[in-house]
Design a protein around this motif. Structure first.
Motif, PDB file in Angstrom:
ATOM      1  N   UNK A  54     -71.037 -16.382  32.735  1.00 25.66           N
ATOM      2  CA  UNK A  54     -72.289 -16.028  32.080  1.00 25.66           C
ATOM      3  C   UNK A  54     -72.257 -16.308  30.576  1.00 25.66           C
ATOM      4  N   UNK A  55     -71.099 -16.646  30.027  1.00 25.21           N
ATOM      5  CA  UNK A  55     -70.956 -16.855  28.594  1.00 25.21           C
ATOM      6  C   UNK A  55     -70.965 -18.325  28.235  1.00 25.21           C
ATOM      7  N   UNK A  56     -71.490 -18.609  27.059  1.00 25.26           N
ATOM      8  CA  UNK A  56     -71.451 -19.957  26.504  1.00 25.26           C
ATOM      9  C   UNK A  56     -70.303 -20.061  25.508  1.00 25.26           C
ATOM     10  N   UNK A  57     -70.200 -21.206  24.869  1.00 24.81           N
ATOM     11  CA  UNK A  57     -69.123 -21.444  23.910  1.00 24.81           C
ATOM     12  C   UNK A  57     -69.205 -20.443  22.758  1.00 24.81           C
ATOM     13  N   UNK A  58     -70.416 -20.217  22.237  1.00 25.15           N
ATOM     14  CA  UNK A  58     -70.576 -19.288  21.106  1.00 25.15           C
ATOM     15  C   UNK A  58     -70.114 -17.879  21.462  1.00 25.15           C
ATOM     16  N   UNK A  59     -70.434 -17.432  22.669  1.00 24.93           N
ATOM     17  CA  UNK A  59     -70.004 -16.100  23.084  1.00 24.93           C
ATOM     18  C   UNK A  59     -68.487 -16.026  23.248  1.00 24.93           C
ATOM     19  N   UNK A  60     -67.880 -17.104  23.740  1.00 27.28           N
ATOM     20  CA  UNK A  60     -66.417 -17.109  23.843  1.00 27.28           C
ATOM     21  C   UNK A  60     -65.761 -17.128  22.461  1.00 27.28           C
ATOM     22  N   UNK A  61     -66.392 -17.785  21.497  1.00 28.12           N
ATOM     23  CA  UNK A  61     -65.886 -17.755  20.119  1.00 28.12           C
ATOM     24  C   UNK A  61     -65.965 -16.333  19.583  1.00 28.12           C
ATOM     25  N   UNK A  62     -67.107 -15.660  19.794  1.00 28.94           N
ATOM     26  CA  UNK A  62     -67.255 -14.269  19.369  1.00 28.94           C
ATOM     27  C   UNK A  62     -66.205 -13.381  20.032  1.00 28.94           C
ATOM     28  N   UNK A  63     -66.020 -13.574  21.323  1.00 26.64           N
ATOM     29  CA  UNK A  63     -65.040 -12.790  22.069  1.00 26.64           C
ATOM     30  C   UNK A  63     -63.635 -13.016  21.526  1.00 26.64           C
ATOM     31  N   UNK A  64     -63.287 -14.262  21.255  1.00 28.91           N
ATOM     32  CA  UNK A  64     -61.969 -14.589  20.707  1.00 28.91           C
ATOM     33  C   UNK A  64     -61.761 -13.913  19.359  1.00 28.91           C
ATOM     34  N   UNK A  65     -62.767 -13.977  18.497  1.00 27.84           N
ATOM     35  CA  UNK A  65     -62.658 -13.333  17.186  1.00 27.84           C
ATOM     36  C   UNK A  65     -62.585 -11.814  17.314  1.00 27.84           C
ATOM     37  N   UNK A  66     -63.243 -11.276  18.329  1.00 28.16           N
ATOM     38  CA  UNK A  66     -63.238  -9.833  18.555  1.00 28.16           C
ATOM     39  C   UNK A  66     -61.870  -9.329  18.998  1.00 28.16           C
ATOM     40  N   UNK A  67     -61.217 -10.086  19.874  1.00 29.76           N
ATOM     41  CA  UNK A  67     -59.939  -9.615  20.419  1.00 29.76           C
ATOM     42  C   UNK A  67     -58.722 -10.104  19.645  1.00 29.76           C
ATOM     43  N   UNK A  68     -58.886 -11.060  18.745  1.00 25.25           N
ATOM     44  CA  UNK A  68     -57.751 -11.631  18.012  1.00 25.25           C
ATOM     45  C   UNK A  68     -56.871 -10.575  17.340  1.00 25.25           C
ATOM     46  N   UNK A  69     -57.416  -9.601  16.634  1.00 27.42           N
ATOM     47  CA  UNK A  69     -56.548  -8.607  15.991  1.00 27.42           C
ATOM     48  C   UNK A  69     -55.759  -7.752  16.986  1.00 27.42           C
ATOM     49  N   UNK A  70     -56.269  -7.620  18.204  1.00 25.26           N
ATOM     50  CA  UNK A  70     -55.596  -6.794  19.210  1.00 25.26           C
ATOM     51  C   UNK A  70     -54.544  -7.580  19.974  1.00 25.26           C
ATOM     52  N   UNK A  71     -54.782  -8.875  20.144  1.00 22.92           N
ATOM     53  CA  UNK A  71     -53.844  -9.715  20.880  1.00 22.92           C
ATOM     54  C   UNK A  71     -52.651 -10.066  20.000  1.00 22.92           C
ATOM     55  N   UNK A  72     -52.939 -10.414  18.777  1.00 18.97           N
ATOM     56  CA  UNK A  72     -51.884 -10.805  17.846  1.00 18.97           C
ATOM     57  C   UNK A  72     -52.260 -10.278  16.479  1.00 18.97           C
ATOM     58  N   UNK A  73     -51.714  -9.142  16.063  1.00 15.07           N
ATOM     59  CA  UNK A  73     -52.155  -8.479  14.835  1.00 15.07           C
ATOM     60  C   UNK A  73     -52.126  -9.332  13.571  1.00 15.07           C
ATOM     61  N   UNK A  74     -51.297 -10.367  13.492  1.00 16.93           N
ATOM     62  CA  UNK A  74     -51.285 -11.197  12.283  1.00 16.93           C
ATOM     63  C   UNK A  74     -52.587 -11.973  12.112  1.00 16.93           C
ATOM     64  N   UNK A  75     -53.358 -12.161  13.209  1.00 17.91           N
ATOM     65  CA  UNK A  75     -54.644 -12.839  13.084  1.00 17.91           C
ATOM     66  C   UNK A  75     -55.572 -12.073  12.154  1.00 17.91           C
TER      67      UNK A  75
END
Length: 103
Positions: A54-75
């Motif tokens: 159901x997601x497009x590229x923009x939503x996956x970019x938002x999702x990636x930016x949202x979870x980046x600090x939790x997946x790898x805190x140095x992000x």
């Protein structure tokens, strides 16, 4: 798809997309559990109710930016630092900090 450049970490983006599509017919909350664990605070966001198809590229970019600090805190601090010439030094420092002390 006419997207040429994405505004997030490309390697993490690919990991998020692959992980999201790994399990069929699952919501993002369930399919991204291998990356996020049981992080109830983060996965309470509305985007995690959707299925990956159901997601497009923009939503996956938002999702990636949202979870980046939790997946790898140095992000959260310096995402580009990992792609610089300092990568061996950063890896050594992280290894030194997180390796068990043998006495």
């Amino acid at each position: 798809n006419e997207v040429e450049k994405i505004s997030c970490d490309e390697k993490l983006f690919k990991t998020v997309v692959k992980t999201a599509f790994n399990q069929r017919r699952k919501t993002l909350r369930n399919s991204l559990r291998p990356l996020l664990g049981d992080n109830k605070t983060l996965t309470s966001e509305r985007i995690f109710d959707a299925r990956p198809e159901q997601l497009g590229v923009d939503e996956f970019v938002q999702l990636t930016n949202l979870i980046a600090p939790f997946v790898f805190p140095l992000h959260a601090v310096k995402p580009k630092a990992l792609h610089s010439a300092n990568t061996p030094q950063i890896a050594f420092i992280l290894f030194f900090i997180f390796s068990p002390l043998k006495i």
